[in-house]
Structure formats: structure tokens, C-alpha cells
Design an enzyme around this catalytic site. Structure first.
Site, short mmCIF file in Angstrom:
data_model
loop_
_atom_site.label_atom_id
_atom_site.label_comp_id
_atom_site.label_asym_id
_atom_site.label_seq_id
_atom_site.Cartn_x
_atom_site.Cartn_y
_atom_site.Cartn_z
N SER A 47 -27.25 27.05 -1.76
CA SER A 47 -28.19 26.05 -1.24
C SER A 47 -27.44 24.75 -0.97
CB SER A 47 -29.33 25.84 -2.24
OG SER A 47 -30.36 25.09 -1.63
N ASN A 48 -28.13 23.64 -0.85
CA ASN A 48 -27.46 22.37 -0.57
C ASN A 48 -28.21 21.22 -1.23
OD1 ASN A 48 -29.53 21.31 1.38
ND2 ASN A 48 -28.95 23.20 2.42
N ARG A 49 -27.71 20.00 -1.03
CA ARG A 49 -28.21 18.85 -1.79
C ARG A 49 -29.44 18.16 -1.19
NH1 ARG A 49 -23.71 14.68 -2.71
NH2 ARG A 49 -25.49 13.59 -3.57
N SER A 50 -30.00 18.71 -0.12
CA SER A 50 -31.13 18.02 0.52
C SER A 50 -32.31 17.87 -0.46
CB SER A 50 -31.59 18.83 1.74
OG SER A 50 -32.82 18.34 2.19
N ALA B 240 -32.37 20.91 5.93
CA ALA B 240 -30.95 21.27 5.83
C ALA B 240 -30.91 22.78 5.64
CB ALA B 240 -30.32 20.56 4.65
#
Ligand code: CTP
Length: 416
Positions: free
Chosen positions: A214-217, A283
Site C-alpha cells: 500500500s502507500n502513505r496516502s 493514490a
């Protein structure tokens, strides 16, 4: 800088809080406090029955104003309920009992609140609170239908524990929902009739039952766009990945929770077809594991270092290609670009490559612009021009972007 009235729509607005004789009257105290924190000027109009639950002195201390008294309290030739009706921007009736709603529906005026409502032409928000059988009774439902047909906005009731100790529908909606409904009710509806699909937050690509990519959004920017657009009267579908912040209950805002890029692609694409604009702020993961392991991948067997990734489908690029194929102007397509340097060059590249009308780009490496902060400095890039927005709160940035979306939608309407 936006005027405070647009950053927090309740700033400077005069709100009359009507309170009925329900055990939920005590929660009206919190509503008054919250409205004042948001800059509203609040006066309370308790019914005689409400005063048996919470004393007017409590409401006066919280609001900083005298309560609206009885309907016959005419002094020095002034008629308080008529003056209040002229001065108010909104009437919010919280802890609306079956009796109070019946009187409102039939135009009775034996309380100052009811007389004010008859003289008040502006927006009215009502939060019912009663036993579930009283709520479902045909008489109450007929009164609800009458109030709705006159444009009264009802919030709740919700399911939960009631005064009797039983559970069911009839509990007053949460204070946050009432305050959000009040903010929505006082906003100009300049986006009324506009259908939007907005994506927000990260997507999550599962590797096995315990791990994911996943990502930091945080989803804050997409959420700000969705909330502001709904307050301005748009019908908004918010397709969002897992968020750490709650989606507020705003009339006109429909949240659709998804997890993976594939789910976001499906839910967004089918809604884009019937939207005036698609604002893709999420994102989205650019890659996913080729296969989802049914059991936990074992480090000891070297399985984690052999995970094969395949690209996900690009939602924005697919929408751009589909629109180009149909030679259509709709939906207006707005993309985002979170970069770490060379913001303009990358944004221009994405605008052309994904076939959209506007790219909103920022440098996530810059202080106060990017993940987990409430502010952003955004560069707006159109095919033939670009413009920096001032460094501002995500709410304010959202407001400016929506102004541009409104202009783009209006342009496609003229061209049709
Ligand atoms: N986007 C999308 N679907 C994807 C990837 C991105 O719809 N699978 C959208 C994003 O929501 C955003 C825009 O495309 O509006 C740009 O996303 P970004 O991640 O900045 O660009 P990428 O295409 O992933 O390019 P890069 O990783 O090279 O920056």
C-alpha cells in the site's frame, strides 16, 4: 485566502437551535457548543417540555444568549419570534419529538419555536428522537413525509439504545452528523445538479492473508473535495480505499469503500459514465502481486523475495482513452500528481499521457504539502496554462479546485 465563511460555512451564521422535550435534549448542549466553536451565533429555543429536561440557564450559558421564551413574551412592542425568524440563517431542531414534529407538520404555533418556524423562510434541519414505535407509527411517518415535502431536511434517527433501555430506530443522530447537516444547509448550492465521482485514499494489494502492498496516502485531500462538493450541492460518489479518518455524513455524499486497485477501477468506471466530472485523487497502487497466496508466505522458504508483481490498470488513463475513443467531452477528467521534484514537467506528461483536462500537482517532499498534513501547495496544470494555488488548508485547496471543475463542466455543457 478564502473568507472564513467559506472555510467553515457556519462562521458568522445565526443558528436557532430548537429543543424538544426528549431525554436527548441533553445532547443539544453539545450541538450548541460545537456550533459556537465553528463560529456560529447560536440562540436556543427550548419548548416548555424541553425545559423539564435541561434548564434554559444551561442553554444560555452555552450559547451566550438568552433563550427564546414563550410565544406571548412580547415586550416593548417587539415580537421575539418574528425578529428571530428574520435574523436566523438556519433553524436546527434537535431532539425533535413526535409531538413537536406533528405540530410543525400542522402549522401549530403554541411555542415560540413553532411560531418562529412559521415565520422563517430559510433552511430547516430536524433531528428526530423518540421510541421506535412512536417513530414508525403511521401518524409520525405521515408528518415526516409532510415536512420532507416542504423541504425540511431530516437527519436520523439512528438505531441504538433508547430511553426505555430497548434497542431500535429512534435514537437521535450523532452530534457530528447534526453539525455537518447544519454546515451543508447554510452553504450556497452552486454545484447543484452536478454529478461527481471522486477517488480518495490508498488502495491495498494483498499478498497473502497477513501482508499487503500500500502507500502513505491519508485520503484527506480527496475527502476535502468530496465534503466541499456535497456542501455545495453536488451529488458525489466517493470511491475510497481504507481510510484512517471517518467519512462525515454529508447529504449528497455517498461513500463506496473498496480495497484494491481493481475494485476501485470497477466502481469508479461505472460511475464515471454517468458523471459530469471524475476527480481522481486516490493514490492507486501501480502494481499488485500476480497471485494472492491462500496461506501465509514463508520467509524461511524464500517465498517473500520471490513475489512477482504485475501492473494494475490505470483508472485515469482508461477513462481518458474511453472518452477519446467516443470523441466525447464528458466526463471532465481531473487527475492528481504527487511528485518529489520536477513537478511541472511530470504533471504536463501525465496530463498528455492520461488524456485529462486538469492535473493538480504537488511536491510531497515540500514541508506542509503532502501526506499526513492538513495543508497543501498545489500547481494546477491545464493543456495551455498553469497556475500555483497559495499554500493553504486542504479544504481551501479543494474549494479552488472545485471552482475550476465547475468552470470545466460549464464549458462542456456549452459545447454540447
Ligand atoms: N491513477 C489511476 N490509476 C492508477 C494509477 C494512477 O487512476 N492505477 C491516477 C491517480 O489517481 C492520479 C493520477 O493517475 O490522479 C496520477 O497518479 P500518480 O501515482 O501520480 O502517477 P502514476 O501514473 O502512478 O505515475 P508515476 O508513478 O510514474 O508517478
Amino acid at each position: 485566502m478564502l473568507p472564513p465563511s467559506m472555510q467553515t460555512p457556519l462562521f458568522g451564521k445565526r443558528v436557532l437551535v430548537g429543543v424538544g422535550g426528549s431525554i436527548a435534549a441533553y445532547r443539544a448542549c453539545d450541538v450548541v457548543r460545537r456550533l459556537r466553536e465553528l463560529g456560529a451565533i447560536v440562540r436556543v429555543a427550548p419548548t416548555r417540555a424541553a425545559a423539564a429536561f435541561v434548564t434554559p440557564m444551561t442553554f444560555e450559558a452555552l450559547s451566550g444568549m438568552t433563550c427564546l421564551g414563550g410565544v406571548l413574551d412580547v415586550a416593548h412592542g417587539r415580537i421575539p419570534h418574528v425578529e428571530e425568524a428574520h435574523a436566523s440563517d438556519l433553524v436546527l431542531v434537535c431532539a425533535a419529538t413526535a409531538d413537536l414534529m406533528a405540530k410543525m407538520a400542522h402549522g401549530l404555533a403554541d411555542e415560540a419555536l413553532l411560531a418562529t418556524l412559521l415565520a422563517f423562510p430559510g433552511p430547516v434541519v430536524v433531528a428526530p428522537a423518540m421510541e421506535s414505535h412512536m417513530w414508525s407509527h403511521a401518524a409520525t411517518q405521515a408528518n415526516v413525509a409532510t415536512l420532507r415535502s416542504r423541504g425540511v431536511h431530516l437527519v436520523g434517527p439512528v438505531e441504538g439504545v433508547l430511553a426505555s433501555g430497548r434497542s431500535g430506530a429512534g435514537r437521535m443522530a450523532p452530534v457530528d452528523d447534526l453539525v455537518e447537516a447544519a454546515a451543508w444547509a447554510v452553504c450556497d448550492k452552486d454545484l447543484a445538479g452536478t454529478q461527481l465521482v471522486i477517488t480518495a485514499g490508498p488502495t491495498v494489494e494483498d499478498l497473502d492473508p497477513v501482508r499487503f502492498l500500500s502507500n502513505r496516502s491519508s485520503g484527506r485531500m480527496g475527502l476535502a473535495l468530496a465534503v466541499q462538493a456535497a456542501r455545495r450541492g453536488a451529488q458525489v460518489s466517493l470511491v475510497h480505499g481504507p481510510l484512517r479518518i471517518a467519512v462525515p455524513a454529508v447529504p449528497g455524499l455517498t461513500p463506496i469503500a473498496v480495497r484494491s486497485a481493481a475494485e476501485m477501477h470497477e466502481e469508479t468506471t461505472k460511475r464515471a459514465a454517468r458523471s459530469d466530472a471524475a476527480i481522481l485523487c486516490a493514490a492507486v497502487a501501480d502494481a499488485r502481486p500476480r497471485t494472492l497466496a491462500k496461506t501465509k508466505l514463508k520467509k524461511s522458504k524464500g517465498e517473500l523475495t520471490r513475489v512477482e508483481l504485475v501492473p494494475t490498470r490505470d483508472i485515469l488513463a482508461d477513462l481518458g482513452a474511453a472518452r477519446k475513443k467516443k470523441k466525447a467531452k464528458r466526463p471532465v477528467l481531473v487527475g492528481f500528481a504527487a511528485e518529489t521534484g520536477e513537478v511541472l514537467a511530470y504533471a504536463r506528461g501525465k496530463l498528455a499521457h492520461k488524456g485529462c483536462d486538469l492535473i493538480c500537482a504537488n511536491d510531497v517532499g515540500e514541508a506542509g504539502s503532502g501526506f499526513d498534513v492538513d495543508t497543501n501547495r498545489m500547481l494546477l496544470v491545464w493543456p495551455t496554462e498553469e497556475r500555483w494555488l497559495p499554500h493553504a488548508s486542504k479544504d481551501e485547496v479543494a474549494w479552488h479546485i472545485l471552482d475550476e471543475v465547475k468552470a470545466l463542466v460549464a464549458r462542456t455543457t456549452r459545447r454540447r
